[in-house]
Structure formats: C-alpha cells, structure tokens
Design an enzyme around this catalytic site. Structure first.
Site, mmCIF file in Angstrom:
data_model
loop_
_atom_site.group_PDB
_atom_site.id
_atom_site.type_symbol
_atom_site.label_atom_id
_atom_site.label_comp_id
_atom_site.label_asym_id
_atom_site.label_seq_id
_atom_site.Cartn_x
_atom_site.Cartn_y
_atom_site.Cartn_z
ATOM 1 N N LYS A 1 0.840 -1.199 0.000
ATOM 2 C CA LYS A 1 0.000 0.000 0.000
ATOM 3 C C LYS A 1 0.881 1.258 0.000
ATOM 4 O O LYS A 1 2.105 1.168 0.207
ATOM 5 C CB LYS A 1 -0.911 -0.049 1.233
ATOM 6 C CG LYS A 1 -1.929 -1.200 1.202
ATOM 7 C CD LYS A 1 -2.754 -1.209 2.487
ATOM 8 C CE LYS A 1 -3.873 -2.227 2.442
ATOM 9 N NZ LYS A 1 -4.711 -2.145 3.675
ATOM 10 N N GLU B 1 -10.144 -10.072 -7.407
ATOM 11 C CA GLU B 1 -9.200 -8.955 -7.286
ATOM 12 C C GLU B 1 -8.116 -9.005 -8.370
ATOM 13 O O GLU B 1 -7.742 -7.968 -8.928
ATOM 14 C CB GLU B 1 -8.567 -8.968 -5.890
ATOM 15 C CG GLU B 1 -9.576 -8.637 -4.795
ATOM 16 C CD GLU B 1 -9.017 -8.783 -3.391
ATOM 17 O OE1 GLU B 1 -7.810 -9.106 -3.251
ATOM 18 O OE2 GLU B 1 -9.778 -8.579 -2.425
ATOM 19 N N TYR C 1 -12.740 -2.502 -3.025
ATOM 20 C CA TYR C 1 -13.290 -2.452 -1.660
ATOM 21 C C TYR C 1 -14.813 -2.323 -1.660
ATOM 22 O O TYR C 1 -15.390 -1.685 -0.777
ATOM 23 C CB TYR C 1 -12.656 -1.290 -0.887
ATOM 24 C CG TYR C 1 -11.242 -1.577 -0.401
ATOM 25 C CD1 TYR C 1 -10.934 -2.760 0.280
ATOM 26 C CD2 TYR C 1 -10.219 -0.657 -0.582
ATOM 27 C CE1 TYR C 1 -9.645 -3.024 0.740
ATOM 28 C CE2 TYR C 1 -8.919 -0.914 -0.118
ATOM 29 C CZ TYR C 1 -8.645 -2.098 0.539
ATOM 30 O OH TYR C 1 -7.373 -2.354 1.008
ATOM 31 N N HIS D 1 -1.691 -5.426 1.508
ATOM 32 C CA HIS D 1 -2.969 -6.093 1.268
ATOM 33 C C HIS D 1 -2.714 -7.515 0.805
ATOM 34 O O HIS D 1 -1.762 -7.765 0.061
ATOM 35 C CB HIS D 1 -3.766 -5.363 0.172
ATOM 36 C CG HIS D 1 -4.950 -6.156 -0.318
ATOM 37 N ND1 HIS D 1 -6.145 -6.177 0.356
ATOM 38 C CD2 HIS D 1 -5.095 -7.000 -1.379
ATOM 39 C CE1 HIS D 1 -6.990 -6.982 -0.281
ATOM 40 N NE2 HIS D 1 -6.379 -7.496 -1.339
ATOM 41 N N ASN E 1 -1.651 -0.018 7.376
ATOM 42 C CA ASN E 1 -1.169 -1.370 7.681
ATOM 43 C C ASN E 1 -0.349 -2.013 6.557
ATOM 44 O O ASN E 1 -0.241 -3.239 6.466
ATOM 45 C CB ASN E 1 -2.321 -2.270 8.157
ATOM 46 C CG ASN E 1 -3.431 -2.397 7.136
ATOM 47 O OD1 ASN E 1 -3.339 -1.865 6.033
ATOM 48 N ND2 ASN E 1 -4.477 -3.115 7.505
#
Ligand code: IDP
Length: 161
Positions: free
Chosen positions: A20, A137, A60, A126, A123
C-alpha cells in the site's frame, strides 16, 4: 515460451498482494517481496501503479458502508501501490498468515503488519482473503497478458510431487 508451459494443478492458487502507499513510502517493497519469495511462492505478476478511485471502489466494494471507507480511499490513492500476484500451494491462506491481522495491534510479531505497522489505517500491505476474492481482485488489478506462467527450476525442492 521455451517449452515450460504448465497447467495449474487444482491445488495451486493465486492471490493478490499489494504494498500500500505507506509501505511504498517507507521503502518496504523489497521486504514484502522477500518474505513471499523466501517462503517459496512464485511471483507471476508485478507492477507499480497509481490506483484510481474507480479501481478501489471495485476492490473495496464490500466496505462501501463502513465509516472509514472515504479515508480508506484517500489513503489508498495517496501515492503509488505495488501490486503483485503470487502463486503456489495454499498461497491465499499462507499469505494472510504472512501479512498478519488487519489490526496491527493484533498482528503477531514475525508477520509483515506485526513487524512494520502500528495502526489499522496504515497497515502496509494487502492480501486477498479467499480464493474467490483473489480471483476477483486479480482480474481487477491485472490483465491476463500481465501474468506470466513459469515454473522455477527449484519447483521439485519446494513441492512434494
Ligand atoms: P484486510 O485488509 O485485512 O483484508 P479488511 O477488513 O478487508 O481487512 O479492510 C480493508 C482495509 O481497510 C484494511 O486493511 C485497513 O487498511 C482498512 N480498515 C479496515 N478496518 C478499518 C478500521 O476500523 N479503521 C480504519 N481502516 C480500516
């Protein structure tokens, strides 16, 4: 290519892993790749991109009603992302173990999130959460032509045949 074409056996999965924007900014791309590589998984797709709102809205889609959704899209469009497809036996489940709990406070030391992050909204990485989710995805983030089917020379050392 060179006669190494190989059909995926039924227990060989693929999953989407992405560094990310915070992970890219913090120079953690190599660290993430290293952990998947040394485990024995096979990298079959890799690119850096600036994700669009449209792509992230699809990625998402299940989180659209969450209170953190708009800040999640802001975070995920704040800089480049490195998207990867990794292949191997049980790679979906194993990648979730390598990545660790969504909330870094719950992520075990030794996991990527447990080693490199402290807050759920930053975080680092992914990883798809199911085989079906991974297929969905991967098709969002990659064209088929961007995925490279190859078999490593060390395949027989990593997998019992
Ligand atoms: P996952 O990334 O571990 O699969 P999801 O529940 O699918 O977890 O959430 C997607 C991402 O949304 C998380 O990785 C995190 O960046 C963000 N997120 C999830 N829950 C929260 C929250 O409660 N506050 C802020 N961000 C969140």
């Amino acid at each position: 290519g060179q006669g190494h074409a190989r059909s995926l056996s039924s227990d060989t999965e693929r999953t989407l892993v992405a560094v990310k924007p915070d992970g890219v900014q913090r120079r953690l791309i190599g660290e993430v790749i290293k952990r998947f590589e040394q485990r024995g998984f096979r990298l079959v797709g890799l690119k850096m991109l600036q994700a669009s709102d449209k792509l992230l809205a699809q990625h998402y889609v299940s989180l659209q009603r969450k209170p953190f959704y708009s800040s999640l899209l802001y975070y995920m469009t704040s800089g480049p992302i490195v998207a990867m497809v990794w292949e191997g036996h049980n790679v979906v489940r194993s990648s979730r173990m390598l990545v660790g709990n969504t909330d870094p406070a719950e992520a075990a030391p030794g996991t990527i999130r447990g080693d490199f992050s402290v807050h759920i909204s930053r975080n680092v990485v992914h990883a798809s959460d199911s085989v079906e989710g991974a297929e969905r995805e991967i098709s969002l983030w990659f064209h088929r032509s961007e995925l490279i089917d190859w078999e490593g020379w060390d395949h027989k050392n990593i997998y019992h045949l």
